[in-house]
Motif scaffolding. Structure first.
Motif, PDB file in Angstrom:
ATOM      1  N   GLU B  25      17.326 -17.704  28.245  1.00 53.35           N
ATOM      2  CA  GLU B  25      18.090 -18.376  26.744  1.00 53.35           C
ATOM      3  C   GLU B  25      18.436 -16.707  26.525  1.00 53.35           C
ATOM      4  OE1 GLU B  25      15.266 -19.711  24.064  1.00 53.35           O
ATOM      5  OE2 GLU B  25      14.632 -21.242  25.409  1.00 53.35           O
ATOM      6  N   ILE B  26      19.846 -16.816  26.158  1.00 54.94           N
ATOM      7  CA  ILE B  26      20.519 -15.574  25.813  1.00 54.94           C
ATOM      8  C   ILE B  26      21.231 -15.546  24.285  1.00 54.94           C
ATOM      9  CG2 ILE B  26      22.187 -13.952  26.583  1.00 54.94           C
ATOM     10  CD1 ILE B  26      21.817 -16.358  29.059  1.00 54.94           C
ATOM     11  N   HIS B  27      20.627 -14.865  23.557  1.00 55.93           N
ATOM     12  CA  HIS B  27      21.181 -14.661  22.145  1.00 55.93           C
ATOM     13  C   HIS B  27      22.609 -13.543  22.269  1.00 55.93           C
ATOM     14  CE1 HIS B  27      17.863 -16.502  20.704  1.00 55.93           C
ATOM     15  NE2 HIS B  27      18.530 -17.247  19.717  1.00 55.93           N
ATOM     16  N   ALA B 198      28.484  -7.167  22.633  1.00 55.49           N
ATOM     17  CA  ALA B 198      27.570  -7.250  23.550  1.00 55.49           C
ATOM     18  C   ALA B 198      26.773  -5.664  23.783  1.00 55.49           C
ATOM     19  CB  ALA B 198      27.747  -7.778  24.956  1.00 55.49           C
ATOM     20  N   ASN B 199      26.637  -4.963  23.133  1.00 51.74           N
ATOM     21  CA  ASN B 199      25.840  -3.623  23.285  1.00 51.74           C
ATOM     22  C   ASN B 199      24.365  -3.824  23.409  1.00 51.74           C
ATOM     23  OD1 ASN B 199      24.718  -1.191  22.556  1.00 51.74           O
ATOM     24  ND2 ASN B 199      26.523  -0.477  21.809  1.00 51.74           N
ATOM     25  N   MET B 200      23.821  -3.618  24.362  1.00 52.85           N
ATOM     26  CA  MET B 200      22.574  -3.767  24.588  1.00 52.85           C
ATOM     27  C   MET B 200      21.718  -2.918  23.470  1.00 52.85           C
ATOM     28  SD  MET B 200      22.454  -6.120  26.958  1.00 52.85           S
ATOM     29  CE  MET B 200      20.876  -6.064  27.764  1.00 52.85           C
ATOM     30  N   GLN B 201      22.082  -1.515  23.375  1.00 57.14           N
ATOM     31  CA  GLN B 201      21.291  -0.706  22.547  1.00 57.14           C
ATOM     32  C   GLN B 201      21.373  -1.111  21.149  1.00 57.14           C
ATOM     33  OE1 GLN B 201      23.543   0.650  24.990  1.00 57.14           O
ATOM     34  NE2 GLN B 201      21.731   0.835  26.045  1.00 57.14           N
ATOM     35  N   LYS B 202      22.451  -1.824  20.645  1.00 55.15           N
ATOM     36  CA  LYS B 202      22.100  -2.171  19.387  1.00 55.15           C
ATOM     37  C   LYS B 202      21.820  -3.587  19.256  1.00 55.15           C
ATOM     38  CE  LYS B 202      26.836   0.147  17.959  1.00 55.15           C
ATOM     39  NZ  LYS B 202      28.214  -0.128  17.607  1.00 55.15           N
ATOM     40  N   GLY B 203      21.130  -4.160  20.202  1.00 55.13           N
ATOM     41  CA  GLY B 203      20.614  -5.557  20.021  1.00 55.13           C
ATOM     42  C   GLY B 203      21.621  -6.586  19.985  1.00 55.13           C
ATOM     43  N   MET B 205      22.826  -8.229  22.375  1.00 54.27           N
ATOM     44  CA  MET B 205      22.615  -9.163  23.363  1.00 54.27           C
ATOM     45  C   MET B 205      21.311  -9.333  23.964  1.00 54.27           C
ATOM     46  SD  MET B 205      25.174  -9.924  26.443  1.00 54.27           S
ATOM     47  CE  MET B 205      24.994 -11.362  27.740  1.00 54.27           C
ATOM     48  N   ARG B 206      20.169 -10.411  23.875  1.00 53.45           N
ATOM     49  CA  ARG B 206      18.945 -10.501  23.926  1.00 53.45           C
ATOM     50  C   ARG B 206      18.486 -11.495  24.906  1.00 53.45           C
ATOM     51  NH1 ARG B 206      19.223 -10.091  17.805  1.00 53.45           N
ATOM     52  NH2 ARG B 206      18.265 -12.086  17.823  1.00 53.45           N
ATOM     53  N   PHE B 207      17.515 -11.318  25.790  1.00 49.08           N
ATOM     54  CA  PHE B 207      17.347 -12.298  26.681  1.00 49.08           C
ATOM     55  C   PHE B 207      15.808 -12.932  26.781  1.00 49.08           C
ATOM     56  CE2 PHE B 207      20.426  -9.496  28.564  1.00 49.08           C
ATOM     57  CZ  PHE B 207      21.381 -10.084  29.037  1.00 49.08           C
ATOM     58  N   GLU B 208      15.763 -14.017  26.885  1.00 47.45           N
ATOM     59  CA  GLU B 208      14.370 -14.766  26.768  1.00 47.45           C
ATOM     60  C   GLU B 208      14.321 -15.559  28.179  1.00 47.45           C
ATOM     61  OE1 GLU B 208      13.978 -16.302  22.975  1.00 47.45           O
ATOM     62  OE2 GLU B 208      13.642 -14.444  22.214  1.00 47.45           O
ATOM     63  N   PRO B 225       2.017 -22.870  34.655  1.00 42.21           N
ATOM     64  CA  PRO B 225       2.415 -23.115  33.415  1.00 42.21           C
ATOM     65  C   PRO B 225       3.743 -22.216  33.084  1.00 42.21           C
ATOM     66  CG  PRO B 225       0.161 -22.724  33.524  1.00 42.21           C
ATOM     67  CD  PRO B 225       0.779 -22.305  34.817  1.00 42.21           C
ATOM     68  N   ILE B 226       4.642 -22.712  32.148  1.00 37.16           N
ATOM     69  CA  ILE B 226       5.898 -21.901  32.006  1.00 37.16           C
ATOM     70  C   ILE B 226       5.613 -21.195  30.849  1.00 37.16           C
ATOM     71  CG2 ILE B 226       8.261 -22.126  31.029  1.00 37.16           C
ATOM     72  CD1 ILE B 226       8.208 -24.981  31.955  1.00 37.16           C
ATOM     73  N   VAL B 227       5.996 -19.682  31.124  1.00 39.01           N
ATOM     74  CA  VAL B 227       6.006 -18.653  30.062  1.00 39.01           C
ATOM     75  C   VAL B 227       7.208 -18.344  29.716  1.00 39.01           C
ATOM     76  CG1 VAL B 227       5.316 -16.325  30.040  1.00 39.01           C
ATOM     77  CG2 VAL B 227       3.676 -17.734  31.047  1.00 39.01           C
ATOM     78  N   GLU B 228       7.526 -18.114  28.505  1.00 38.63           N
ATOM     79  CA  GLU B 228       8.692 -17.679  27.961  1.00 38.63           C
ATOM     80  C   GLU B 228       8.568 -16.163  27.486  1.00 38.63           C
ATOM     81  OE1 GLU B 228      11.170 -20.235  25.535  1.00 38.63           O
ATOM     82  OE2 GLU B 228      11.701 -18.366  24.237  1.00 38.63           O
ATOM     83  N   VAL B 229       9.246 -15.180  27.837  1.00 41.90           N
ATOM     84  CA  VAL B 229       9.028 -13.818  27.425  1.00 41.90           C
ATOM     85  C   VAL B 229      10.122 -13.740  26.445  1.00 41.90           C
ATOM     86  CG1 VAL B 229       8.908 -11.291  28.216  1.00 41.90           C
ATOM     87  CG2 VAL B 229       7.965 -13.404  29.874  1.00 41.90           C
ATOM     88  N   LYS B 230       9.650 -13.190  25.426  1.00 38.93           N
ATOM     89  CA  LYS B 230      10.555 -13.006  24.080  1.00 38.93           C
ATOM     90  C   LYS B 230      11.283 -11.866  23.960  1.00 38.93           C
ATOM     91  CE  LYS B 230      10.296 -16.008  21.610  1.00 38.93           C
ATOM     92  NZ  LYS B 230      10.863 -17.236  21.616  1.00 38.93           N
ATOM     93  N   ASN B 231      12.626 -12.040  23.473  1.00 37.92           N
ATOM     94  CA  ASN B 231      13.343 -10.760  23.074  1.00 37.92           C
ATOM     95  C   ASN B 231      13.466  -9.504  24.011  1.00 37.92           C
ATOM     96  OD1 ASN B 231      14.785 -10.926  20.696  1.00 37.92           O
ATOM     97  ND2 ASN B 231      12.689 -11.267  19.556  1.00 37.92           N
ATOM     98  N   LEU B 232      14.051  -9.731  25.147  1.00 32.53           N
ATOM     99  CA  LEU B 232      14.138  -8.630  26.003  1.00 32.53           C
ATOM    100  C   LEU B 232      15.626  -8.079  25.838  1.00 32.53           C
ATOM    101  CD1 LEU B 232      12.768 -10.383  29.267  1.00 32.53           C
ATOM    102  CD2 LEU B 232      11.753  -8.479  27.920  1.00 32.53           C
TER     103      LEU B 232
END
Lengths: 105, 517
Positions: B25-27, B198-203, B205-208, B225-232
């Protein structure tokens, strides 16, 4: 999802809505909400085959605004007035009871 | 991506085939000037609570109104992700009790997202890989909770309401490296098409990632079991979190035999210092978002003509452009990024090529001396601010033999220098051919003049010519030597093709004389 609303369903809904209800309230609302839900049972009897789903109660669409920054045009509103009305502040931050963990979205 | 691959880099376990199943999931924060549903500026780094209005504050009676540009950028993203664009898309409230969203719900899209069912490709080790896209929907970002204080939380609502596009992939990824390469390619494309900074430093773009393992032991198939890792928020943490989860889940399965059942998905956070995922405190009850249509916001119905217009006027995606450049400009794949990555430079190359010059010559000049001129000034080739016609004319003169390669590079340097002069800035056009003439770099195709240099070269080297005629083995070397002498005498101006022909004719004539005598 038919069927009457029992007391545990009312307690759960109250918890999600952050409402504290007395036992008397819970039993009263369980009865009232069950009645409300029963109206939907009646509605379910209508044959809706072939009818388009209603996505919005008013038949309008595409209400948009241009992407131009604009000061708030609401009478009497300023962000500083809003901050001044907050129950608690920390500098320019709203101050709320401690929240632990992270937000997620 | 359909072939089952045994995961490598795992301790070897006899007879076990382990397949990681990963979806993302990408924000993405959209590049709008204002927020999603109000006219507050969407800005990074302003004083706390200075970009907030009744809509952001969730005050009663405040009416959200959709930002038209956010819709346009989402359609652009949908096209880049090869999705179908919804003919009707609507807004839903996602109940969410947290002080960074004072309304107590987030406006999102539940069952009718703006885009769905697409795919996006990236390449790894020279191989193109495709990941299916399940959906992309619009929503608003939350504000910022600051937890740095003892006993209370401080809330800044500047970010609340910033437009986000949430992209959800199908679980088509099977290793951490592919996830990272996919993410890098997506980030580049989002920025390239102006969908988001899409500047990663400024947050922005975030990946889950959602991760679990399929473990096959002969006929037996177990799933962890499925694990979701939040807010990378970096490619490194995305890669690290997936690597870590694959090992952790395998160990957990080996030690405790834990397998997944429907609904027992859990969330974990990422510790960027220790490079491990950590269990997040489980809520007492599962999230109950109670989605329902937002009565404040009427649906949006992008008609086919408008969608075609948006897609038709958007820049060519970098992936598509790369493939085209390799084909049309005959450049090696490894050189493509140098021409494609800066959109203005890629546009300039296309504009110059459209003037009808040899594309391969033009691309070679971009990759060699034009790139050098730009690098010396730490700008892009487009940043040199020369008109497309100048690039085209220089390539044309080169491919038609009016100047040689060295002269072309010299002229390019001079063009860049002169583009800074007052006269040029005042609008005096830069003419490549008159500059070449002025610098004495034009090659001459005047046969009589070249014949004069050829005769002089033969006269000055009579002994060598005689030796070569007597010994055919020396003939090739002599030809080259004479051509060099002609170029030297002409100051590099003799057309090498004509000079070569004249040398050949003269050698043949002398050989004929020798045979007759």
């Amino acid at each position: 999802m038919a069927g009457p609303i029992d007391e545990s369903a009312v307690r759960r809904a109250a918890k999600l809505a952050r409402l504290s209800l007395s036992n008397a309230d819970v039993s009263k609302f369980a009865q009232q909400l069950s009645t409300v839900i029963s109206y939907f049972e009646q509605l379910r009897q209508v044959d809706t085959a072939g009818a388009e789903p209603l996505n919005h109660p008013i038949e309008i669409a595409n209400v948009t605004r241009p992407d131009e920054p604009r000061a708030v045009h609401c009478d009497g509103f300023t962000i500083d007035a809003a901050l001044a009305n907050a129950p608690d502040l920390h500098g320019r931050y709203f101050r709320v009871p401690g929240v632990f963990g992270d937000s997620g979205s | 991506m359909n072939a089952r691959r045994v995961f490598k880099g795992m301790p070897r376990i006899a007879n076990l085939e382990i397949q990681p199943i990963i979806g993302l999931e990408i924000h993405v924060q959209l590049a709008t000037r204002t927020k999603m549903f109000c006219a507050c500026a969407a800005e990074f780094g302003a004083e706390p609570n200075t970009r907030a209005c009744p809509v952001c504050l969730g005050l009663p009676g405040a009416l959200p109104v959709v930002n038209a540009q956010a819709i346009e950028l989402a359609i652009r993203a949908g096209a880049a992700l090869n999705c179908s664009i919804a003919r009707l898309t609507k807004w839903d409230r996602k109940s969410y009790y947290y002080p960074d969203l004072p309304k107590n719900y987030q406006i999102s899209q539940f069952d009718l997202p703006i885009a769905e069912r697409g795919w996006f490709e990236f390449s790894r080790e020279g191989e193109t890989r495709r990941v299916r896209i399940r959906r992309a929907h619009l929503e608003e970002d939350a504000g910022k909770n600051v937890h740095d204080f003892p006993g209370f939380t401080a809330v800044d609502l500047n970010r609340a309401g910033t437009p986000l596009l949430e992209i959800v992939t199908e679980p088509d990824i099977h290793c951490a490296e592919d996830a990272r390469e996919f993410a890098i390619a997506l980030q580049r494309e989002i920025a390239y098409l102006g969908i988001g900074e899409a500047n990663m430093q400024k947050g922005q773009m975030r990946f889950e990632p959602n991760i679990n393992l399929e473990i096959r032991d002969g006929e037996q198939l177990a799933k962890t079991p499925i694990v979701e890792v939040k807010n990378l928020n970096s490619f490194r943490s995305l890669h690290g979190a997936i690597e870590f989860e694959i090992r952790r889940q395998l160990e957990e399965w080996q030690e405790r035999g834990v397998t997944g059942a429907r609904g027992n998905k859990s969330n974990r956070g990422w510790d960027d210092v220790r490079m491990v995922t950590v269990a997040q405190r489980e809520k007492e009850e599962a999230d109950d978002y109670r989605y329902f249509p937002d009565p404040d916001l009427p649906p949006v119905t992008p008609d086919a003509r408008r969608v075609a217009e948006i897609v038709g006027t958007m820049p060519e995606p970098s992936g598509v452009r790369t493939a085209r450049f390799i084909r049309e400009y005959q450049i090696p794949a490894k050189d493509a990024p140098a021409l494609v990555d800066d959109r203005a430079t890629a546009d300039l190359l296309d504009a110059a090529a459209a003037l009808g010059v040899d594309r391969a010559t033009l691309a070679r000049q971009f990759l060699s001396f034009w790139q050098m001129q730009a690098n010396a000034r730490q700008i892009s080739i487009a940043g040199l601010r020369l008109p497309a016609g100048v690039f085209a004319e220089l390539a044309q003169m080169s491919s038609s033999g009016r100047i040689n390669a060295t002269a072309a590079a010299t002229i390019a340097g001079e063009l860049v220098r002169r583009s800074d002069t007052a006269a040029v800035k005042a609008g005096e056009p830069l003419s490549v051919s008159s500059l070449a003439a002025e610098l004495g770099l034009l090659q001459t195709r005047d046969s009589d003049q070249i014949a004069g240099w050829v005769d002089a070269a033969f006269a000055a080297n009579a002994k060598a010519v005689q030796d070569a005629l007597a010994n055919p083995k020396k003939l090739i070397a002599a030809r080259g030597f004479l051509a060099g002498q002609v170029m030297k005498a002409s100051g590099g101006k003799a057309d090498p093709k004509i000079a070569g022909e004249l040398i050949e004719q003269k050698l043949r004539a002398l050989a004929g004389d020798a045979a007759r005598s």
